[in-house]
Motif scaffolding. Sequence first.
Motif, PDB file in Angstrom:
ATOM      1  N   ILE A 359      48.616  50.048  62.422  1.00 48.87           N
ATOM      2  CA  ILE A 359      47.604  50.359  61.413  1.00 48.87           C
ATOM      3  C   ILE A 359      46.690  49.146  61.282  1.00 48.87           C
ATOM      4  N   THR A 360      45.434  49.327  61.601  1.00 44.20           N
ATOM      5  CA  THR A 360      44.494  48.203  61.541  1.00 44.20           C
ATOM      6  C   THR A 360      43.814  48.092  60.183  1.00 44.20           C
ATOM      7  N   GLN A 361      43.651  49.229  59.508  1.00 45.63           N
ATOM      8  CA  GLN A 361      43.126  49.228  58.144  1.00 45.63           C
ATOM      9  C   GLN A 361      43.899  50.232  57.316  1.00 45.63           C
ATOM     10  N   TRP A 362      44.189  49.869  56.073  1.00 38.94           N
ATOM     11  CA  TRP A 362      44.975  50.752  55.191  1.00 38.94           C
ATOM     12  C   TRP A 362      44.496  50.544  53.760  1.00 38.94           C
ATOM     13  N   THR A 363      43.853  51.554  53.233  1.00 38.15           N
ATOM     14  CA  THR A 363      43.372  51.507  51.855  1.00 38.15           C
ATOM     15  C   THR A 363      43.818  52.772  51.138  1.00 38.15           C
ATOM     16  N   VAL A 364      44.496  52.621  50.022  1.00 34.78           N
ATOM     17  CA  VAL A 364      44.931  53.771  49.242  1.00 34.78           C
ATOM     18  C   VAL A 364      44.497  53.580  47.795  1.00 34.78           C
ATOM     19  N   PRO A 365      44.169  54.660  47.117  1.00 34.80           N
ATOM     20  CA  PRO A 365      43.708  54.544  45.730  1.00 34.80           C
ATOM     21  C   PRO A 365      44.860  54.388  44.751  1.00 34.80           C
ATOM     22  N   SER A 366      44.526  53.984  43.552  1.00 37.49           N
ATOM     23  CA  SER A 366      45.492  53.927  42.455  1.00 37.49           C
ATOM     24  C   SER A 366      44.811  54.476  41.218  1.00 37.49           C
ATOM     25  N   GLY A 367      45.567  54.666  40.179  1.00 40.87           N
ATOM     26  CA  GLY A 367      44.983  55.182  38.953  1.00 40.87           C
ATOM     27  C   GLY A 367      45.984  56.031  38.194  1.00 40.87           C
ATOM     28  N   VAL A 370      48.739  58.707  39.700  1.00 39.44           N
ATOM     29  CA  VAL A 370      48.764  58.539  41.154  1.00 39.44           C
ATOM     30  C   VAL A 370      49.899  57.586  41.535  1.00 39.44           C
ATOM     31  N   ARG A 371      50.690  57.996  42.485  1.00 42.09           N
ATOM     32  CA  ARG A 371      51.779  57.161  42.998  1.00 42.09           C
ATOM     33  C   ARG A 371      51.839  57.333  44.508  1.00 42.09           C
ATOM     34  N   ILE A 372      51.931  56.239  45.224  1.00 45.95           N
ATOM     35  CA  ILE A 372      52.028  56.307  46.683  1.00 45.95           C
ATOM     36  C   ILE A 372      53.237  55.490  47.122  1.00 45.95           C
ATOM     37  N   ASP A 373      54.245  56.188  47.636  1.00 47.45           N
ATOM     38  CA  ASP A 373      55.433  55.538  48.166  1.00 47.45           C
ATOM     39  C   ASP A 373      55.228  55.334  49.667  1.00 47.45           C
ATOM     40  N   THR A 374      55.207  54.092  50.103  1.00 46.87           N
ATOM     41  CA  THR A 374      54.884  53.818  51.501  1.00 46.87           C
ATOM     42  C   THR A 374      55.425  52.464  51.942  1.00 46.87           C
ATOM     43  N   PHE A 375      55.481  52.299  53.236  1.00 50.79           N
ATOM     44  CA  PHE A 375      55.757  50.987  53.821  1.00 50.79           C
ATOM     45  C   PHE A 375      54.540  50.502  54.590  1.00 50.79           C
ATOM     46  N   ALA A 376      53.454  51.293  54.533  1.00 53.91           N
ATOM     47  CA  ALA A 376      52.275  50.997  55.342  1.00 53.91           C
ATOM     48  C   ALA A 376      51.435  49.882  54.741  1.00 53.91           C
ATOM     49  N   HIS A 377      50.761  49.153  55.612  1.00 51.50           N
ATOM     50  CA  HIS A 377      49.798  48.127  55.245  1.00 51.50           C
ATOM     51  C   HIS A 377      49.040  47.768  56.518  1.00 51.50           C
ATOM     52  N   ALA A 378      47.932  47.087  56.384  1.00 53.04           N
ATOM     53  CA  ALA A 378      47.196  46.644  57.564  1.00 53.04           C
ATOM     54  C   ALA A 378      48.090  45.738  58.406  1.00 53.04           C
ATOM     55  N   GLY A 379      48.252  46.078  59.655  1.00 50.88           N
ATOM     56  CA  GLY A 379      49.142  45.328  60.528  1.00 50.88           C
ATOM     57  C   GLY A 379      50.501  45.968  60.716  1.00 50.88           C
ATOM     58  N   MET A 407      44.913  65.486  43.639  1.00 60.75           N
ATOM     59  CA  MET A 407      45.427  65.187  44.973  1.00 60.75           C
ATOM     60  C   MET A 407      44.308  65.195  46.000  1.00 60.75           C
ATOM     61  N   ARG A 408      43.397  66.140  45.912  1.00 60.28           N
ATOM     62  CA  ARG A 408      42.293  66.184  46.871  1.00 60.28           C
ATOM     63  C   ARG A 408      41.424  64.933  46.756  1.00 60.28           C
ATOM     64  N   LYS A 409      41.195  64.468  45.545  1.00 57.21           N
ATOM     65  CA  LYS A 409      40.406  63.257  45.360  1.00 57.21           C
ATOM     66  C   LYS A 409      41.135  62.038  45.938  1.00 57.21           C
ATOM     67  N   VAL A 410      42.449  61.973  45.704  1.00 50.94           N
ATOM     68  CA  VAL A 410      43.229  60.847  46.224  1.00 50.94           C
ATOM     69  C   VAL A 410      43.210  60.843  47.750  1.00 50.94           C
ATOM     70  N   LEU A 411      43.450  62.005  48.360  1.00 52.09           N
ATOM     71  CA  LEU A 411      43.460  62.090  49.819  1.00 52.09           C
ATOM     72  C   LEU A 411      42.114  61.689  50.416  1.00 52.09           C
ATOM     73  N   SER A 412      41.031  62.022  49.719  1.00 59.07           N
ATOM     74  CA  SER A 412      39.701  61.680  50.232  1.00 59.07           C
ATOM     75  C   SER A 412      39.446  60.179  50.216  1.00 59.07           C
ATOM     76  N   LYS A 413      40.228  59.443  49.415  1.00 61.68           N
ATOM     77  CA  LYS A 413      40.042  57.990  49.306  1.00 61.68           C
ATOM     78  C   LYS A 413      41.010  57.196  50.179  1.00 61.68           C
ATOM     79  N   ILE A 414      41.962  57.881  50.807  1.00 63.92           N
ATOM     80  CA  ILE A 414      42.887  57.181  51.694  1.00 63.92           C
ATOM     81  C   ILE A 414      42.176  56.876  53.009  1.00 63.92           C
ATOM     82  N   HIS A 415      42.231  55.619  53.409  1.00 66.63           N
ATOM     83  CA  HIS A 415      41.552  55.204  54.639  1.00 66.63           C
ATOM     84  C   HIS A 415      42.559  54.502  55.541  1.00 66.63           C
ATOM     85  N   ALA A 416      42.826  55.123  56.676  1.00 60.94           N
ATOM     86  CA  ALA A 416      43.754  54.537  57.648  1.00 60.94           C
ATOM     87  C   ALA A 416      43.084  54.504  59.010  1.00 60.94           C
TER      88      ALA A 416
END
Length: 475
Positions: A359-367, A370-379, A407-416
């Motif tokens: 993963i070269t870029q990883w951006t997820v929204p918060s607010g 909203v909760r995102i359980d992940t191990f992902a990050h840039a690199g 959920m649709r708004k959150v998904l639209s802001k996820i950038h991978a």
Amino acid sequence: MTEKTIRRVLVANRGEIAVRIIRACFDEGIESVLACSAADTETLAARLADQVIVIGPAAATESYLDIPRVVQAAISAECDALHPGYGFLSERPELVDACEANDIVYIGPPAEIMRQSGSKLGARAVADEVGIPTGAGSGGLSSAEDAVAAARTLGFPLLLKASAGGGGRGMTILRSEDQVTAGYLRSSVEAERAFGDGTVYLEPYVERARHVEVQILADSHGNICHLGERDCSTQRRYQKIIEEAPAVGLPARLVDEIRTAAVDLCKGLGYVGAGTVEFLVDADRNRFVFLEVNARVQVEHPISEAVTGIDIVREQLRIARGLPLSFTQADVAIDGHAIECRLNAEDSRRDFAPTPGTITQWTVPSGEGVRIDTFAHAGAVISPWYDSLIAKVIVHAPTREAAIDRMRKVLSKIHAEGVSTTADIHQAILAHPDFAEAPVTTKWLEDVFLPAWETDSESHPTGTSRRPHRGGENQ
């Protein structure tokens, strides 16, 4: 029961669930030791854990699935307890036995309960004893001839299922007698390869079904509580894609019966720990039958946490210490609606082919909500050795309509970047009018949604020439 001291926990898993367990240990003031493969030494879980032990090479059979190596890691790190997460060894009673033999607290059900609940036929027998509907079905089948005879008695359509496992492996739909022999052989061989047990059985196949499951927590003091139900009907090849809590559109009477049945079954099993009782609901008749028990924490547990405010993993740690649950059934209130999307490193435009890489870029929204359980990050490296799940996107809102919109708004802001993800197909599903109007049945995704999606993919094979067109809305 005497309270057990747990100062250090071996986390015998990887990915987002390992991160989830490590954070729960931190909240409880418990040290965490990650048992990982050589491929996972630079992951987020490894960075967060207090200690890391490499238990073997990348191949799961030589690391995460190797009981002696896992237990030896717990011994060498002087761990008081072991948490298996989900998948891998999480439903292997042999691991529980090995922990007990080495005075390590297993954070999950006792081995004898796991053995009984892990056999679908055994769990069905308990369900029958306590009066929970299981539907007409056969016992374990020992030959293709037995399968043919049972099928003639039961009538079609039927479903062949493996007694010892799940995830769709060993399952075959039968619509006529001439399909039984080949179906039996295929299901039995697949079950033997996947679970080491080729036992299969028959049950009626429900054409329009909903998959509804109940989250259970039970302590060693006899307290058994449910945290409401989840609808997991949005599936592909028996694998869940989107989960919701609570299950809407069902009569209140039916919901109460399903919740009560889950608690009664766990009482019959003498269950201790976190678990999920799964049911199949006939969408046309509003009737339910028992499916199986999952003796572990589920992938989709966060949506039950969202609507109840109860931390299931921290409750697991309390139960393992011999403490009672921190709440009673009267304290459980279902608030609002929650949705979870499983974000996988897959190309949904190419039959969901895995897309391992970095993963070269990883951006997820918060607010709020909203909760995102992940191990992902840039690199972060998405390894080809393991499951393709990289994040669970969870939203909570007052209503189902508001949750879908959020959920649709959150998904639209996820950038991978660096890997493809399934965010596009989640967006399309959520925008589809069938999904928006009411919860769908278990075959809707494959029979209604995906044929149109695949046809669209043939016209745009790269999956990038335009955004998915569903329901007249795009983001």
